[in-house]
Design a protein around this motif. Sequence first.
Motif, PDB file in Angstrom:
ATOM      1  N   ARG A  97       0.862  -1.185   0.000  1.00  8.74           N
ATOM      2  CA  ARG A  97       0.000   0.000   0.000  1.00  8.74           C
ATOM      3  C   ARG A  97       0.897   1.233   0.000  1.00  8.74           C
ATOM      4  O   ARG A  97       1.813   1.347   0.819  1.00  8.74           O
ATOM      5  CB  ARG A  97      -0.928   0.000   1.208  1.00  8.74           C
ATOM      6  N   TYR A  98       0.600   2.168  -0.921  1.00  5.92           N
ATOM      7  CA  TYR A  98       1.484   3.319  -1.117  1.00  5.92           C
ATOM      8  C   TYR A  98       0.652   4.497  -1.611  1.00  5.92           C
ATOM      9  O   TYR A  98      -0.107   4.363  -2.578  1.00  5.92           O
ATOM     10  CB  TYR A  98       2.552   2.947  -2.153  1.00  5.92           C
ATOM     11  N   ARG A  99       0.751   5.628  -0.935  1.00  2.00           N
ATOM     12  CA  ARG A  99       0.019   6.846  -1.310  1.00  2.00           C
ATOM     13  C   ARG A  99      -1.466   6.580  -1.500  1.00  2.00           C
ATOM     14  O   ARG A  99      -2.088   6.983  -2.481  1.00  2.00           O
ATOM     15  CB  ARG A  99       0.630   7.486  -2.555  1.00  2.00           C
ATOM     16  N   GLY A 100      -2.049   5.831  -0.546  1.00  2.00           N
ATOM     17  CA  GLY A 100      -3.489   5.639  -0.494  1.00  2.00           C
ATOM     18  C   GLY A 100      -4.066   4.578  -1.399  1.00  2.00           C
ATOM     19  O   GLY A 100      -5.294   4.467  -1.518  1.00  2.00           O
ATOM     20  N   ALA A 101      -3.222   3.775  -2.051  1.00  2.00           N
ATOM     21  CA  ALA A 101      -3.744   2.759  -2.968  1.00  2.00           C
ATOM     22  C   ALA A 101      -2.941   1.466  -2.846  1.00  2.00           C
ATOM     23  O   ALA A 101      -1.767   1.478  -2.470  1.00  2.00           O
ATOM     24  CB  ALA A 101      -3.703   3.258  -4.407  1.00  2.00           C
ATOM     25  N   GLU A 102      -3.611   0.349  -3.163  1.00  2.00           N
ATOM     26  CA  GLU A 102      -2.940  -0.945  -3.171  1.00  2.00           C
ATOM     27  C   GLU A 102      -2.197  -1.105  -4.493  1.00  2.00           C
ATOM     28  O   GLU A 102      -2.751  -0.868  -5.574  1.00  2.00           O
ATOM     29  CB  GLU A 102      -3.971  -2.068  -3.016  1.00  2.00           C
ATOM     30  N   ARG A 103      -0.927  -1.513  -4.423  1.00  2.00           N
ATOM     31  CA  ARG A 103      -0.097  -1.648  -5.623  1.00  2.00           C
ATOM     32  C   ARG A 103       0.335  -3.104  -5.786  1.00  2.00           C
ATOM     33  O   ARG A 103       0.458  -3.837  -4.808  1.00  2.00           O
ATOM     34  CB  ARG A 103       1.145  -0.759  -5.521  1.00  2.00           C
ATOM     35  N   PHE A 104       0.621  -3.473  -7.041  1.00  2.00           N
ATOM     36  CA  PHE A 104       1.034  -4.843  -7.346  1.00  2.00           C
ATOM     37  C   PHE A 104       2.180  -4.815  -8.348  1.00  2.00           C
ATOM     38  O   PHE A 104       2.164  -4.024  -9.292  1.00  2.00           O
ATOM     39  CB  PHE A 104      -0.133  -5.643  -7.936  1.00  2.00           C
ATOM     40  N   SER A 105       3.165  -5.681  -8.136  1.00  2.00           N
ATOM     41  CA  SER A 105       4.286  -5.770  -9.064  1.00  2.00           C
ATOM     42  C   SER A 105       4.596  -7.230  -9.352  1.00  2.00           C
ATOM     43  O   SER A 105       4.702  -8.044  -8.425  1.00  2.00           O
ATOM     44  CB  SER A 105       5.527  -5.080  -8.488  1.00  2.00           C
ATOM     45  N   ASN A 106       4.742  -7.556 -10.633  1.00  2.00           N
ATOM     46  CA  ASN A 106       5.166  -8.882 -11.079  1.00  2.00           C
ATOM     47  C   ASN A 106       6.632  -8.838 -11.491  1.00  2.00           C
ATOM     48  O   ASN A 106       7.210  -7.761 -11.671  1.00  2.00           O
ATOM     49  CB  ASN A 106       4.328  -9.319 -12.282  1.00  2.00           C
ATOM     50  N   PRO A 107       7.262  -9.998 -11.676  1.00  2.00           N
ATOM     51  CA  PRO A 107       8.642 -10.009 -12.184  1.00  2.00           C
ATOM     52  C   PRO A 107       8.763  -9.217 -13.480  1.00  2.00           C
ATOM     53  O   PRO A 107       7.931  -9.324 -14.378  1.00  2.00           O
ATOM     54  CB  PRO A 107       8.906 -11.500 -12.409  1.00  2.00           C
ATOM     55  N   GLY A 108       9.793  -8.406 -13.552  1.00  2.00           N
ATOM     56  CA  GLY A 108       9.999  -7.536 -14.699  1.00  2.00           C
ATOM     57  C   GLY A 108       9.692  -6.095 -14.415  1.00  2.00           C
ATOM     58  O   GLY A 108      10.135  -5.209 -15.143  1.00  2.00           O
ATOM     59  N   ASN A 109       8.939  -5.827 -13.341  1.00  2.00           N
ATOM     60  CA  ASN A 109       8.637  -4.448 -12.969  1.00  2.00           C
ATOM     61  C   ASN A 109       9.757  -3.858 -12.123  1.00  2.00           C
ATOM     62  O   ASN A 109      10.523  -4.564 -11.465  1.00  2.00           O
ATOM     63  CB  ASN A 109       7.340  -4.372 -12.175  1.00  2.00           C
ATOM     64  N   VAL A 110       9.812  -2.528 -12.123  1.00  2.00           N
ATOM     65  CA  VAL A 110      10.705  -1.774 -11.255  1.00  2.00           C
ATOM     66  C   VAL A 110       9.871  -1.098 -10.177  1.00  2.00           C
ATOM     67  O   VAL A 110       8.838  -0.487 -10.469  1.00  2.00           O
ATOM     68  CB  VAL A 110      11.483  -0.707 -12.050  1.00  2.00           C
ATOM     69  N   ILE A 111      10.304  -1.213  -8.929  1.00  2.00           N
ATOM     70  CA  ILE A 111       9.651  -0.544  -7.801  1.00  2.00           C
ATOM     71  C   ILE A 111      10.405   0.751  -7.516  1.00  2.00           C
ATOM     72  O   ILE A 111      11.635   0.747  -7.402  1.00  2.00           O
ATOM     73  CB  ILE A 111       9.663  -1.427  -6.539  1.00  2.00           C
ATOM     74  N   VAL A 112       9.664   1.867  -7.385  1.00  2.00           N
ATOM     75  CA  VAL A 112      10.270   3.166  -7.078  1.00  2.00           C
ATOM     76  C   VAL A 112       9.512   3.785  -5.909  1.00  2.00           C
ATOM     77  O   VAL A 112       8.373   4.243  -6.060  1.00  2.00           O
ATOM     78  CB  VAL A 112      10.220   4.121  -8.288  1.00  2.00           C
ATOM     79  N   LEU A 113      10.127   3.795  -4.739  1.00  2.00           N
ATOM     80  CA  LEU A 113       9.516   4.390  -3.553  1.00  2.00           C
ATOM     81  C   LEU A 113      10.308   5.637  -3.162  1.00  2.00           C
ATOM     82  O   LEU A 113      11.520   5.579  -2.966  1.00  2.00           O
ATOM     83  CB  LEU A 113       9.498   3.394  -2.390  1.00  2.00           C
ATOM     84  N   HIS A 114       9.600   6.748  -3.041  1.00  2.00           N
ATOM     85  CA  HIS A 114      10.233   8.021  -2.726  1.00  2.00           C
ATOM     86  C   HIS A 114      10.533   8.111  -1.231  1.00  2.00           C
ATOM     87  O   HIS A 114       9.840   7.500  -0.408  1.00  2.00           O
ATOM     88  CB  HIS A 114       9.293   9.161  -3.143  1.00  2.00           C
ATOM     89  N   PRO A 115      11.582   8.836  -0.831  1.00  2.00           N
ATOM     90  CA  PRO A 115      11.852   9.033   0.596  1.00  2.00           C
ATOM     91  C   PRO A 115      10.633   9.557   1.349  1.00  2.00           C
ATOM     92  O   PRO A 115       9.877  10.386   0.837  1.00  2.00           O
ATOM     93  CB  PRO A 115      12.983  10.075   0.600  1.00  2.00           C
TER      94      PRO A 115
END
Length: 297
Positions: free
Chosen positions: A77-95
Motif C-alpha cells: 500500500r502506497y500513497r493511499g492505494a494498493e499496488r502490485f508488481s510482477n517479475p519484470g517491474n521496477v519498484i520506485v519508492l520516494h523518501p
Amino acid sequence: MQENSVRGIERTEHLAPGVAGGLERSCKAGFADGMRIAMPSRGVERIEARFHGNGFSPHRHDTYALGLTLHGVQTFRYRGAERFSNPGNVIVLHPDEVHDGAAGTEDGLIYRMIYLPPELIGAVDGHRTALPFVADPVVADSGLWQALADILGDLDADPDDLIMDDVVMRVVAGLYRQSGAPRKVVTASAQTAVLRARDFIESRCGELVLSETLEAETGLDRYDLARQFRLLLGTSPHRYLIMRRLERAKRSMAAGGGLADAAADAGFADQAHFTRHFRKSFGMTPGRWLALRRGTG
C-alpha cells in the motif's frame, strides 16, 4: 502486468552472465523467509528479501527504495492505494512515503532492493535541483531495470566507485524520465545551508540537536531550513537525525551487540524508544530484523 512479467523474464535471460546468474538463482521454489544484506558501500544498502504473507508493517525510509520483483507478486500500500508488481517491474519508492509489503500469492515473494541516499541522487547535478518524484511506484522502464540489475545482480561483490557512479547516473536519468516534471531549481545559498545542516547532523547524530543550533549553523530560520532540506534530501532534519541513529544501531547489532547497548550507543533514550523508531522506519522490530538477517525468521 503479464506482459511486463514476460518482458522481465526475457531481460533476465539476456543479462551479462554474472548478473543473470545472480538474479536467476534467487528465483526458486520452496524457499524459507529471510534477508540477504550486502555490506553497505558509500551509504548504499542492497538487500534480497524472501517471505510469505505479510513481510513489513507500514513504515518509511529516508532513502529512495528501488527494486526488482524476481518471484511472485509483490503487493504493498502506497500513497493511499494498493499496488502490485510482477517479475519484470521496477519498484520506485520516494523518501518519506509510508508503505508496507506483502506476498500477493501463496507462492511467496522474492525481490531485491537498493536504498539510495537522496544526497547521492542530488549529487548527480550538483544539488542544483529538487529531487525527482515518481508518482507511480510500479513502472516498466528498460533502462532503469537494467541499471538496477547491474547493481543488484551480485550481492556478494562490493561495487567499486566506477560501477556505482555509472549506475547512480543511469538511475537518476530514469527517475527524472519517469517523473515527467521539469526540474525545480534550488538556490545556491539554500543548497549550501542544507548540506551544512546535513554534515552537522551526521557529526552529532548521537547527541541532542536543537533547531536553534541548526539556525546558527546555516543562517536559515528553522522553517525555511525544513522546507529546503526536504527539497534536496527528501525528508526533515529530525527524520534525517533519527535515521542516522538507526543506521548506527543496525551496524552495532550486525556486529553482535545487544539491543540495549545498540540503542544507548546510537543516542536513543532507551530500548523501547529505539524499538518504536526501528519499527516505524523498517516495518519490523529489531529482533525480527536480526532473525531474518540470520535466516532464522
